[in-house]
Design an enzyme around this catalytic site. Structure first.
Site, PDB file in Angstrom:
ATOM      1  N   LYS A  69       0.858  -1.201   0.000  1.00 47.29           N
ATOM      2  CA  LYS A  69       0.000   0.000   0.000  1.00 47.29           C
ATOM      3  C   LYS A  69       0.881   1.234   0.000  1.00 47.29           C
ATOM      4  O   LYS A  69       1.922   1.243   0.682  1.00 47.29           O
ATOM      5  CB  LYS A  69      -0.897   0.011   1.240  1.00 47.29           C
ATOM      6  CG  LYS A  69      -1.802   1.256   1.285  1.00 47.29           C
ATOM      7  CD  LYS A  69      -2.812   1.189   2.413  1.00 47.29           C
ATOM      8  CE  LYS A  69      -2.307   1.838   3.674  1.00 47.29           C
ATOM      9  NZ  LYS A  69      -3.336   1.992   4.707  1.00 47.29           N
ATOM     10  N   ARG A 113     -10.022  -1.371   7.726  1.00 43.19           N
ATOM     11  CA  ARG A 113      -9.080  -2.248   8.433  1.00 43.19           C
ATOM     12  C   ARG A 113      -8.646  -1.622   9.758  1.00 43.19           C
ATOM     13  O   ARG A 113      -8.397  -2.303  10.744  1.00 43.19           O
ATOM     14  CB  ARG A 113      -7.901  -2.654   7.546  1.00 43.19           C
ATOM     15  CG  ARG A 113      -6.956  -1.527   7.078  1.00 43.19           C
ATOM     16  CD  ARG A 113      -5.962  -1.136   8.170  1.00 43.19           C
ATOM     17  NE  ARG A 113      -4.730  -0.642   7.633  1.00 43.19           N
ATOM     18  CZ  ARG A 113      -4.060   0.387   8.134  1.00 43.19           C
ATOM     19  NH1 ARG A 113      -4.551   1.114   9.141  1.00 43.19           N
ATOM     20  NH2 ARG A 113      -2.908   0.734   7.617  1.00 43.19           N
ATOM     21  N   GLY A 225      -5.134   7.643  16.683  1.00 40.99           N
ATOM     22  CA  GLY A 225      -4.663   8.821  15.933  1.00 40.99           C
ATOM     23  C   GLY A 225      -3.160   8.865  15.686  1.00 40.99           C
ATOM     24  O   GLY A 225      -2.711   9.352  14.655  1.00 40.99           O
ATOM     25  N   LYS A 231       2.956  12.475  16.568  1.00 42.76           N
ATOM     26  CA  LYS A 231       1.555  12.491  17.018  1.00 42.76           C
ATOM     27  C   LYS A 231       1.401  11.721  18.327  1.00 42.76           C
ATOM     28  O   LYS A 231       2.035  10.683  18.529  1.00 42.76           O
ATOM     29  CB  LYS A 231       0.659  11.834  15.972  1.00 42.76           C
ATOM     30  CG  LYS A 231       0.524  12.611  14.679  1.00 42.76           C
ATOM     31  CD  LYS A 231      -0.477  11.898  13.805  1.00 42.76           C
ATOM     32  CE  LYS A 231      -0.558  12.482  12.431  1.00 42.76           C
ATOM     33  NZ  LYS A 231      -1.355  11.642  11.543  1.00 42.76           N
TER      34      LYS A 231
HETATM   35  N1  LIG Z   1      -3.671   3.923  13.523  1.00 43.84           N
HETATM   36  C1  LIG Z   1      -4.051   3.772  12.292  1.00 43.84           C
HETATM   37  O1  LIG Z   1      -4.000   2.665  11.734  1.00 43.84           O
HETATM   38  C2  LIG Z   1      -4.595   4.946  11.534  1.00 43.84           C
HETATM   39  C3  LIG Z   1      -5.215   4.754  10.286  1.00 43.84           C
HETATM   40  C4  LIG Z   1      -5.739   5.858   9.618  1.00 43.84           C
HETATM   41  C5  LIG Z   1      -5.620   7.122  10.185  1.00 43.84           C
HETATM   42  N2  LIG Z   1      -4.995   7.277  11.379  1.00 43.84           N
HETATM   43  C6  LIG Z   1      -4.850   8.584  12.007  1.00 43.84           C
HETATM   44  O2  LIG Z   1      -6.058   8.902  12.666  1.00 43.84           O
HETATM   45  C7  LIG Z   1      -6.186  10.333  12.756  1.00 43.84           C
HETATM   46  C8  LIG Z   1      -7.557  10.733  12.254  1.00 43.84           C
HETATM   47  O3  LIG Z   1      -7.701  10.404  10.895  1.00 43.84           O
HETATM   48  P1  LIG Z   1      -9.106  10.707  10.150  1.00 43.84           P
HETATM   49  O4  LIG Z   1      -8.969  10.115   8.795  1.00 43.84           O
HETATM   50  O5  LIG Z   1     -10.247  10.292  11.014  1.00 43.84           O
HETATM   51  O6  LIG Z   1      -9.049  12.296  10.099  1.00 43.84           O
HETATM   52  P2  LIG Z   1     -10.282  13.313  10.088  1.00 43.84           P
HETATM   53  O7  LIG Z   1      -9.739  14.645   9.776  1.00 43.84           O
HETATM   54  O8  LIG Z   1     -11.373  12.756   9.241  1.00 43.84           O
HETATM   55  O9  LIG Z   1     -10.789  13.295  11.616  1.00 43.84           O
HETATM   56  C9  LIG Z   1     -10.041  13.824  12.679  1.00 43.84           C
HETATM   57  C10 LIG Z   1     -11.018  14.560  13.599  1.00 43.84           C
HETATM   58  O10 LIG Z   1     -10.339  14.913  14.801  1.00 43.84           O
HETATM   59  C11 LIG Z   1     -10.829  16.190  15.213  1.00 43.84           C
HETATM   60  N3  LIG Z   1      -9.879  16.761  16.144  1.00 43.84           N
HETATM   61  C12 LIG Z   1      -8.649  17.287  15.876  1.00 43.84           C
HETATM   62  N4  LIG Z   1      -8.042  17.649  17.023  1.00 43.84           N
HETATM   63  C13 LIG Z   1      -8.901  17.345  18.030  1.00 43.84           C
HETATM   64  C14 LIG Z   1      -8.848  17.480  19.445  1.00 43.84           C
HETATM   65  N5  LIG Z   1      -7.790  17.987  20.055  1.00 43.84           N
HETATM   66  N6  LIG Z   1      -9.921  17.080  20.165  1.00 43.84           N
HETATM   67  C15 LIG Z   1     -11.012  16.555  19.554  1.00 43.84           C
HETATM   68  N7  LIG Z   1     -11.131  16.405  18.213  1.00 43.84           N
HETATM   69  C16 LIG Z   1     -10.082  16.785  17.470  1.00 43.84           C
HETATM   70  C17 LIG Z   1     -11.001  16.945  13.907  1.00 43.84           C
HETATM   71  O11 LIG Z   1     -11.871  18.049  14.061  1.00 43.84           O
HETATM   72  C18 LIG Z   1     -11.556  15.863  12.991  1.00 43.84           C
HETATM   73  O12 LIG Z   1     -12.961  15.818  13.012  1.00 43.84           O
HETATM   74  C19 LIG Z   1      -5.008  10.895  11.945  1.00 43.84           C
HETATM   75  O13 LIG Z   1      -3.963  11.217  12.825  1.00 43.84           O
HETATM   76  C20 LIG Z   1      -4.605   9.733  11.052  1.00 43.84           C
HETATM   77  O14 LIG Z   1      -3.259   9.817  10.640  1.00 43.84           O
HETATM   78  C21 LIG Z   1      -4.493   6.209  12.068  1.00 43.84           C
END
Ligand SMILES: NC(=O)c1ccc[n+]([C@@H]2O[C@H](COP(=O)([O-])OP(=O)(O)OC[C@H]3O[C@@H](n4cnc5c(N)ncnc54)[C@H](O)[C@@H]3O)[C@@H](O)[C@H]2O)c1
Length: 329
Positions: A69, A113, A225, A231
Site C-alpha cells: 500500500k 481495516r 490517531g 503524534k
Molecule cells: N492507527 C491507524 O492505523 C490509523 C489509520 C488511519 C488514520 N490514522 C490517524 O487517525 C487520525 C484521524 O484520521 P481521520 O482520517 O479520522 O481524520 P479526520 O480529519 O477525518 O478526523 C479527525 C477529527 O479529529 C478532530 N480533532 C482534531 N483535534 C482534536 C482534538 N484535540 N480534540 C477533539 N477532536 C479533534 C477533527 O476536528 C476531525 O474531526 C489521523 O492522525 C490519522 O493519521 C491512524
C-alpha cells in the site's frame, strides 16, 4: 495474467465490517505464529503540505497473498481540497511471479481495516459487558471504529466529542442508523472519557488530549490517531497506569502513541505488554482483571491492508466487478 482494477466506489460497496474484522483477526494471529512477513512501514514527511507518505508491504503465508500500500495522511485535505485526510492505493501481488493481480483504491479499505483492528482489540481487551463508548474525534476513522464496536458489542451508549461541532453533527447523522445503540454529543473530552467502558481517540493531535485523572479503572482505550512521527493523544501517566498492547512493537516505538514516552525515558519498551496478535493467538494474556486499564496503540499494519484488500478482491472476482487490464506481458 490480467490485473483487476477496483475503484473507490466499487471497493466501498464490497466492504463489510464483519468480514474485514474476521480477516484482520486472522492476519494478526498469523503475525504471532510466524505465518506473516511484514517489515515496519517507511515514511517520508512533506512538511510544506502538512502530510506524509507511507509505503507498507506484507505477505500472508496462510493465504499465499502479498501486497503493498502507498498511503498518505494530509491533514489539510478536507479544508483545502475537499479530499479525505487519508488517501491510499493498494496493489495485490501473486507471490509466485510478482505479477500484480489487483490494483485498487485503498482509502476506504484503510478506514475499514483500522476500524477492524480497533474492534479486535476491544474484543480481546475491553470488559465483555462494555456499553458506554466515548469517541474523541469524529472524523473518518471514528466512523469505522464505531461500526466495528457495534459489530461486537450490543446496545452501545455513545458519547461523541470533536473540536468541530459540525463534525459531531455530521457523525451522528451518518452513524445513528448504522449502529446498535444511540449517540449523544458531549461538551468536552472529559465528558466523553469519564464513565466510559471504551474510549476511542482518532485525532491528529501532537500533544495529549486525554488526562490520566479522567479515566476510570476498567476502561479500554483504542488510541488510533498516532500513526506517524510526533503524534500522540494520551497522557504518559495514563500509559504508566495501563496495560499497553501495540499492533507492532517496532512500528509503535517509532511512530505510535508509545514513541514519545519511550524516547523521553518515561516508559521503557519493556512496559509494552504484548502485540495484539500475540493476544489473539493466545500466546499472551489480554485483560486479566475487570478494573485494569488497557490501551491499544494502533499504528496501522500492512498485513491489515492486505487482509482487507484480499476480501475486496475475492468478492469483486466472484461478482464480476472491476475492470481487467494487462500490466505485464
Ligand atoms: N492507527 C491507524 O492505523 C490509523 C489509520 C488511519 C488514520 N490514522 C490517524 O487517525 C487520525 C484521524 O484520521 P481521520 O482520517 O479520522 O481524520 P479526520 O480529519 O477525518 O478526523 C479527525 C477529527 O479529529 C478532530 N480533532 C482534531 N483535534 C482534536 C482534538 N484535540 N480534540 C477533539 N477532536 C479533534 C477533527 O476536528 C476531525 O474531526 C489521523 O492522525 C490519522 O493519521 C491512524
Amino acid at each position: 495474467m490480467e490485473t483487476l482494477l477496483i475503484t473507490e466506489e466499487q471497493a466501498a460497496d464490497l466492504l463489510s465490517m464483519e468480514e474485514v474484522i474476521e480477516a484482520v483477526e486472522r492476519a494478526l494471529e498469523g503475525k504471532a505464529t510466524g505465518d506473516v512477513m511484514m517489515p515496519p512501514k517507511i515514511l517520508i514527511r512533506f512538511d510544506q503540505y502538512n502530510g506524509d507518505l507511507a509505503a507498507m508491504i506484507s505477505y500472508l503465508g496462510y493465504s499465499n497473498m502479498a501486497g503493498a500500500k502507498i498511503g498518505s495522511v494530509h491533514g489539510d485535505n478536507p479544508r483545502k481540497f475537499d479530499l479525505p485526510v487519508v488517501v491510499a492505493a493498494i496493489v495485490l501481488v501473486d507471490p509466485a511471479t510478482g505479477e500484480p493481480i489487483a490494483f485498487m483504491s485503498g482509502t476506504d479499505i484503510t478506514s475499514y481495516r483500522t476500524g477492524a483492528a480497533g474492534g479486535v482489540a476491544a474484543k480481546y481487551l475491553a470488559n465483555e459487558d462494555s456499553e458506554v463508548v466515548g469517541m474523541v474525534g469524529t472524523g473518518e476513522q471514528a466512523t469505522t471504529q464505531l461500526l466495528a464496536l457495534s459489530e461486537l458489542f450490543d446496545g452501545l451508549n455513545v458519547k461523541a466529542y470533536d473540536l468541530s461541532e459540525e463534525q459531531v453533527t455530521r457523525f451522528i447523522s451518518k452513524m445513528d442508523d448504522r449502529i446498535d445503540g444511540s449517540i449523544e454529543p458531549v461538551d468536552s473530552i472529559q465528558d466523553a472519557v469519564a464513565g466510559s467502558d471504551i474510549v476511542v481517540t482518532t485525532t491528529p493531535s501532537k500533544s495529549p488530549v486525554i488526562s490520566d485523572e479522567w479515566v476510570d479503572d476498567g476502561t479500554h482505550i483504542n488510541a488510533i490517531g498516532a500513526d506517524s512521527v510526533g503524534k500522540r493523544e494520551l497522557d504518559p501517566e495514563l500509559l504508566k497506569r495501563a496495560t499497553i498492547i501495540v499492533d507492532d512493537r517496532e512500528q509503535s516505538a517509532a511512530v505510535g502513541e508509545t514513541a514519545f514516552p519511550i524516547n523521553e525515558g518515561m516508559l521503557s519498551p519493556d512496559d509494552v505488554h504484548a502485540e495484539l496478535g500475540d493476544v489473539v493467538a493466545g500466546q499472551e494474556a489480554g485483560r486479566t482483571k475487570s478494573e485494569e486499564i488497557t490501551v491499544f496503540d494502533a499504528t496501522g499494519l500492512a498485513l491489515e491492508d492486505v487482509a482487507a484488500a484480499a476480501v475486496v478482491y475475492e468478492k469483486a472476482k466472484e461478482r464480476g466487478i472491476g475492470q481487467t487490464f494487462s500490466l505485464v506481458s
